[in-house]
Design a protein around this motif. Structure first.
Motif, PDB file in Angstrom:
ATOM      1  N   GLN A   5     -14.273  19.403   6.687  1.00 44.29           N
ATOM      2  CA  GLN A   5     -14.080  18.049   7.179  1.00 44.29           C
ATOM      3  C   GLN A   5     -12.629  17.815   7.536  1.00 44.29           C
ATOM      4  OE1 GLN A   5     -16.104  15.359   7.888  1.00 44.29           O
ATOM      5  NE2 GLN A   5     -17.652  16.931   7.762  1.00 44.29           N
ATOM      6  N   ILE A   6     -12.411  17.002   8.529  1.00 44.89           N
ATOM      7  CA  ILE A   6     -11.062  16.622   8.924  1.00 44.89           C
ATOM      8  C   ILE A   6     -10.587  15.545   7.958  1.00 44.89           C
ATOM      9  CG2 ILE A   6      -9.687  15.530  10.715  1.00 44.89           C
ATOM     10  CD1 ILE A   6     -11.814  16.531  12.708  1.00 44.89           C
ATOM     11  N   PHE A   7      -9.417  15.736   7.384  1.00 41.08           N
ATOM     12  CA  PHE A   7      -8.855  14.672   6.560  1.00 41.08           C
ATOM     13  C   PHE A   7      -7.460  14.309   7.039  1.00 41.08           C
ATOM     14  CE2 PHE A   7      -7.842  18.579   4.415  1.00 41.08           C
ATOM     15  CZ  PHE A   7      -6.510  18.439   4.111  1.00 41.08           C
ATOM     16  N   TRP A 108     -15.917  15.150  23.076  1.00 34.41           N
ATOM     17  CA  TRP A 108     -16.291  13.764  22.785  1.00 34.41           C
ATOM     18  C   TRP A 108     -15.515  12.786  23.640  1.00 34.41           C
ATOM     19  CZ3 TRP A 108     -18.643  11.147  18.268  1.00 34.41           C
ATOM     20  CH2 TRP A 108     -19.585  11.959  17.645  1.00 34.41           C
ATOM     21  N   ARG A 109     -14.264  13.077  23.900  1.00 37.29           N
ATOM     22  CA  ARG A 109     -13.457  12.121  24.636  1.00 37.29           C
ATOM     23  C   ARG A 109     -13.376  12.429  26.123  1.00 37.29           C
ATOM     24  NH1 ARG A 109      -8.417  15.260  24.208  1.00 37.29           N
ATOM     25  NH2 ARG A 109      -7.205  14.060  25.652  1.00 37.29           N
ATOM     26  N   SER A 110     -14.004  13.501  26.573  1.00 39.83           N
ATOM     27  CA  SER A 110     -13.855  13.922  27.960  1.00 39.83           C
ATOM     28  C   SER A 110     -14.427  12.918  28.955  1.00 39.83           C
ATOM     29  CB  SER A 110     -14.493  15.297  28.176  1.00 39.83           C
ATOM     30  OG  SER A 110     -15.880  15.222  27.962  1.00 39.83           O
ATOM     31  N   ARG A 123      -4.735   9.302  19.563  1.00 40.24           N
ATOM     32  CA  ARG A 123      -4.920   9.189  18.104  1.00 40.24           C
ATOM     33  C   ARG A 123      -6.211   8.455  17.782  1.00 40.24           C
ATOM     34  NH1 ARG A 123       0.365   8.909  14.592  1.00 40.24           N
ATOM     35  NH2 ARG A 123      -1.274   8.647  13.051  1.00 40.24           N
ATOM     36  N   ALA A 124      -6.510   7.427  18.558  1.00 39.30           N
ATOM     37  CA  ALA A 124      -7.740   6.661  18.326  1.00 39.30           C
ATOM     38  C   ALA A 124      -8.969   7.564  18.467  1.00 39.30           C
ATOM     39  CB  ALA A 124      -7.826   5.476  19.292  1.00 39.30           C
ATOM     40  N   TRP A 125      -8.972   8.447  19.470  1.00 40.18           N
ATOM     41  CA  TRP A 125     -10.098   9.361  19.641  1.00 40.18           C
ATOM     42  C   TRP A 125     -10.209  10.330  18.474  1.00 40.18           C
ATOM     43  CZ3 TRP A 125     -14.346   8.806  22.011  1.00 40.18           C
ATOM     44  CH2 TRP A 125     -14.415   8.058  23.171  1.00 40.18           C
ATOM     45  N   HIS A 126      -9.089  10.771  17.932  1.00 36.73           N
ATOM     46  CA  HIS A 126      -9.141  11.629  16.750  1.00 36.73           C
ATOM     47  C   HIS A 126      -9.784  10.883  15.582  1.00 36.73           C
ATOM     48  CE1 HIS A 126      -6.408  14.445  18.717  1.00 36.73           C
ATOM     49  NE2 HIS A 126      -6.690  15.291  17.752  1.00 36.73           N
ATOM     50  N   HIS A 127      -9.415   9.624  15.406  1.00 39.84           N
ATOM     51  CA  HIS A 127      -9.989   8.836  14.313  1.00 39.84           C
ATOM     52  C   HIS A 127     -11.478   8.573  14.529  1.00 39.84           C
ATOM     53  CE1 HIS A 127      -6.318   8.163  12.104  1.00 39.84           C
ATOM     54  NE2 HIS A 127      -5.704   7.814  13.226  1.00 39.84           N
ATOM     55  N   ILE A 128     -11.852   8.276  15.752  1.00 40.44           N
ATOM     56  CA  ILE A 128     -13.270   8.031  16.056  1.00 40.44           C
ATOM     57  C   ILE A 128     -14.084   9.288  15.791  1.00 40.44           C
ATOM     58  CG2 ILE A 128     -14.910   7.616  17.941  1.00 40.44           C
ATOM     59  CD1 ILE A 128     -12.754   5.666  19.093  1.00 40.44           C
ATOM     60  N   LEU A 131     -14.402   9.913  12.020  1.00 33.78           N
ATOM     61  CA  LEU A 131     -15.364   8.986  11.418  1.00 33.78           C
ATOM     62  C   LEU A 131     -16.800   9.386  11.750  1.00 33.78           C
ATOM     63  CD1 LEU A 131     -15.835   6.374   9.831  1.00 33.78           C
ATOM     64  CD2 LEU A 131     -15.654   5.140  11.992  1.00 33.78           C
ATOM     65  N   CYS A 132     -17.046   9.739  13.002  1.00 36.40           N
ATOM     66  CA  CYS A 132     -18.404  10.162  13.397  1.00 36.40           C
ATOM     67  C   CYS A 132     -18.813  11.447  12.687  1.00 36.40           C
ATOM     68  CB  CYS A 132     -18.483  10.336  14.911  1.00 36.40           C
ATOM     69  SG  CYS A 132     -18.390   8.804  15.828  1.00 36.40           S
ATOM     70  N   SER A 133     -17.907  12.408  12.595  1.00 33.62           N
ATOM     71  CA  SER A 133     -18.267  13.664  11.921  1.00 33.62           C
ATOM     72  C   SER A 133     -18.490  13.422  10.434  1.00 33.62           C
ATOM     73  CB  SER A 133     -17.198  14.737  12.152  1.00 33.62           C
ATOM     74  OG  SER A 133     -15.996  14.402  11.524  1.00 33.62           O
TER      75      SER A 133
END
Length: 141
Positions: A5-7, A108-110, A123-128, A131-133
């Motif tokens: 998981q990404i933390f 996901w962001r493409s 950064r917002a896309w990384h957070h989204i 959260l989804c993962s």
């Protein structure tokens, strides 16, 4: 149980820079953010390729109790026999998880890539994505 998981992530840096550009400062900022969230980094195992192998980065990881598992950058070494860094090749092979995850985040962001022009939106896309993962992981548990 395996848990990939990404933390945390280091945000991109604008401009034309090498992998080690301000890496220690950026890592210190990331560690401070993780500690604010009560996430202890002591004992963390960090896989990195040879591009991230530097004495200052190893020292920063060591000070925080992070075990850096980086392929030795032979350009930084005069005598390979003098190196006593721990390296786990089996775990290093798992670094594809990072590359795969980066690819998934980009996918996901493409669809909104032409609007993704700022550091804040990146950064917002990384957070989204994180959260989804996380939510997908919780569905499996």
């Amino acid at each position: 149980m395996r848990w990939d998981q990404i933390f945390g992530f280091l945000p991109p840096v604008s401009g034309n820079h090498h992998d080690l550009y301000e890496l220690e400062t950026r890592l210190e900022d990331q560690i401070a953010d993780l500690k604010k969230s009560d996430i202890d980094v002591d004992g963390l195992f960090l896989n990195a390729d040879a591009g991230f192998d530097s004495n200052s980065f190893r020292h920063t990881c060591f000070r925080h109790g992070i075990q850096l598992n980086a392929l030795l950058n032979t350009r930084n070494i005069n005598n390979l026999a003098d190196c006593d860094y721990y390296f786990d090749e089996l775990i290093y092979k798992e670094r594809y998880v990072i590359e795969r995850t980066n690819g998934w985040m980009d996918a996901w962001r493409s669809f909104l890539n032409r609007f993704d022009k700022t550091l804040v939106s990146g950064r917002a896309w990384h957070h989204i994505y994180a959260l989804c993962s996380w939510c997908l992981y919780l569905q499996k548990v």
